[in-house]
Enzyme design. Structure first.
Site, mmCIF file in Angstrom:
data_model
loop_
_atom_site.group_PDB
_atom_site.id
_atom_site.type_symbol
_atom_site.label_atom_id
_atom_site.label_comp_id
_atom_site.label_asym_id
_atom_site.label_seq_id
_atom_site.Cartn_x
_atom_site.Cartn_y
_atom_site.Cartn_z
ATOM 1 N N CYS A 246 0.832 -1.260 -0.063
ATOM 2 C CA CYS A 246 0.054 -0.077 0.072
ATOM 3 C C CYS A 246 1.057 1.092 -0.104
ATOM 4 O O CYS A 246 1.312 1.555 -0.972
ATOM 5 C CB CYS A 246 -0.975 0.003 1.080
ATOM 6 S SG CYS A 246 -2.425 1.024 0.790
ATOM 7 N N HIS A 331 -3.828 -5.133 -0.136
ATOM 8 C CA HIS A 331 -3.407 -5.699 1.222
ATOM 9 C C HIS A 331 -3.632 -7.176 1.278
ATOM 10 O O HIS A 331 -4.527 -7.877 1.497
ATOM 11 C CB HIS A 331 -4.557 -5.001 2.258
ATOM 12 C CG HIS A 331 -4.195 -3.782 2.469
ATOM 13 N ND1 HIS A 331 -3.488 -3.262 3.593
ATOM 14 C CD2 HIS A 331 -4.832 -2.682 2.045
ATOM 15 C CE1 HIS A 331 -3.494 -2.065 3.730
ATOM 16 N NE2 HIS A 331 -4.365 -1.484 2.636
ATOM 17 N N GLU A 333 -2.699 -9.381 3.624
ATOM 18 C CA GLU A 333 -3.109 -9.704 4.811
ATOM 19 C C GLU A 333 -4.476 -9.603 4.894
ATOM 20 O O GLU A 333 -5.108 -9.808 5.954
ATOM 21 C CB GLU A 333 -2.210 -8.995 5.828
ATOM 22 C CG GLU A 333 -2.835 -7.473 6.475
ATOM 23 C CD GLU A 333 -2.765 -6.411 5.277
ATOM 24 O OE1 GLU A 333 -3.026 -5.308 5.431
ATOM 25 O OE2 GLU A 333 -1.829 -6.671 4.428
#
Length: 381
Positions: A246, A331, A333
């Protein structure tokens, strides 16, 4: 309790307030996620922003201890169509209303969030002010006019001191520009020895921690507001394998000579399709950003585009053609969102192992607590 949201173009929304009372200004944005409002509220990347949820029912599953992405939320306001005050979920420990009250966040419900979202898509994100008071509209307009978009979000959200999450695997220095807990979770569950450092940690301090790889975290705001981070990445690039997420992706691009610009209304949600160019495979990704790397600026640099957004064709992934370094705009995650891209952490660790084989060095000392404590103290001097 009545609440109002006033936009800088003069549009006024009147609804019901929940959470904290008072006034708050910020950049009004929208998130298209169906679930994950707790992770959105606690994502440091929303620092300084008033977030509108496009899904009409928010609060219905309450708040759970394990779903926070940071300890203290940095969001400046929360806008929903319908606020559910009584959650129904076996994991819920308390309500959304209580969370907002605890952290001083103003919420507004019972407004036309569809109309608000369409306005933001058409005209772009804009400043807004939330108020639960009885001020005249003219007073709100005056305060909104005097307000400015924050430029120090990274400094506000980054950790103030170095800390570690010990493991027996590769040592990863995670540079915290406003990192979500999900990144740390994904690294530690893979056995990594993670050291989290503040955003302004120097290249020399990082070298003294003897990392095997460097993780550039997500974070809020304009990447050009943290030029020191770009310089640090330049100094470390090529010495250690590097993975940016990001804001870390944007900083990595700037460090390699590319440029960034602000998107009209950004990408925020858990269902953004991204195509991997090497395989032509599409991944559904979680995203939260208002800036992008300009495609034309990549030409002439040592960067190669690896992923693109299937909605607007913006750059979603880069890799360095000479050094072991890559980045993604989304992202992997998740939190919230799909876990399609979790494999990127595995690719990062494999890159580190390959780099270590090709560049053999004296084995690093075992991860003894006393040794690590000494390194941390030295790095902080």
């Amino acid at each position: 309790m009545q609440a109002r949201l006033l936009l800088e173009d003069g549009t006024l929304f009147t609804g019901l307030g929940f959470g904290a009372e008072g006034q708050s200004t910020g950049e009004v944005v929208f998130n298209t996620g169906i679930t994950g409002y707790q992770e959105v509220l606690s994502d440091p990347s929303y620092c300084g922003q008033i977030v509108t949820m496009t899904y009409p029912l928010i609060g219905n599953y309450g708040i759970a201890r394990n779903d926070f992405e940071c300890i203290s939320p940095f969001i400046h306001g929360f806008v929903v169509r319908r606020h559910e005050p009584v959650p129904s979920n076996w994991r819920a420990e308390y309500t959304l209303d209580r969370l907002l009250k605890e952290y001083g966040i103003i919420g507004i419900s019972d407004i036309d969030t569809r109309m608000l979202t369409r306005k933001l898509r058409h005209f772009g994100t804009m400043k807004g002010i939330l108020s639960t008071g009885a001020e005249r509209v003219e007073e709100l307009q005056e305060r909104l006019g005097l307000s400015t978009i924050m430029t120090n979000q990274v400094d506000r959200t980054s950790t103030k001191s170095i800390f570690s999450s010990p493991g027996e695997g590769e040592r990863i220095v995670l540079i915290d520009y406003g990192a979500k807990s999900g990144i740390l979770r994904d690294l530690t569950k893979r056995g990594c020895d993670v050291i989290v450092v503040p955003h302004d940690t120097t290249a020399e301090q990082i070298r003294r921690l003897k990392p095997d790889g460097i993780q550039l975290s997500n974070g809020p705001g304009d990447p050009k507001d943290v030029p020191h981070a770009v310089e640090t990445i330049k100094q470390l690039l090529g010495e250690y394998p590097m993975f940016g997420i990001c804001l870390g992706h944007q900083l990595f691009a700037l460090a390699c000579g590319a440029d960034t610009s602000k998107l009209k209304f950004g990408h925020r949600g858990g269902n953004h399709p991204v195509k991997e160019l090497a395989t032509n495979r599409c991944y559904i990704t979680s995203q939260n950003h208002g800036y992008t790397v300009l495609e034309e600026s990549v030409k002439g640099t040592s960067l190669e585009v690896t992923h693109i957004n299937n909605n607007d064709r913006t750059i979603e992934g880069l890799k360095h053609t000479q050094y072991p370094a890559f980045s993604v705009q989304y992202h992997p995650e998740a939190a919230p969102g799909p876990y399609d891209s979790g494999y990127l952490f595995d690719e990062f660790l494999e890159m580190i192992r390959t780099h270590k084989k090709e560049n053999p060095q004296r084995p690093r000392q075992a991860h003894l607590a006393e040794s690590l404590r000494g390194e941390l103290q030295y790095a902080q001097k």
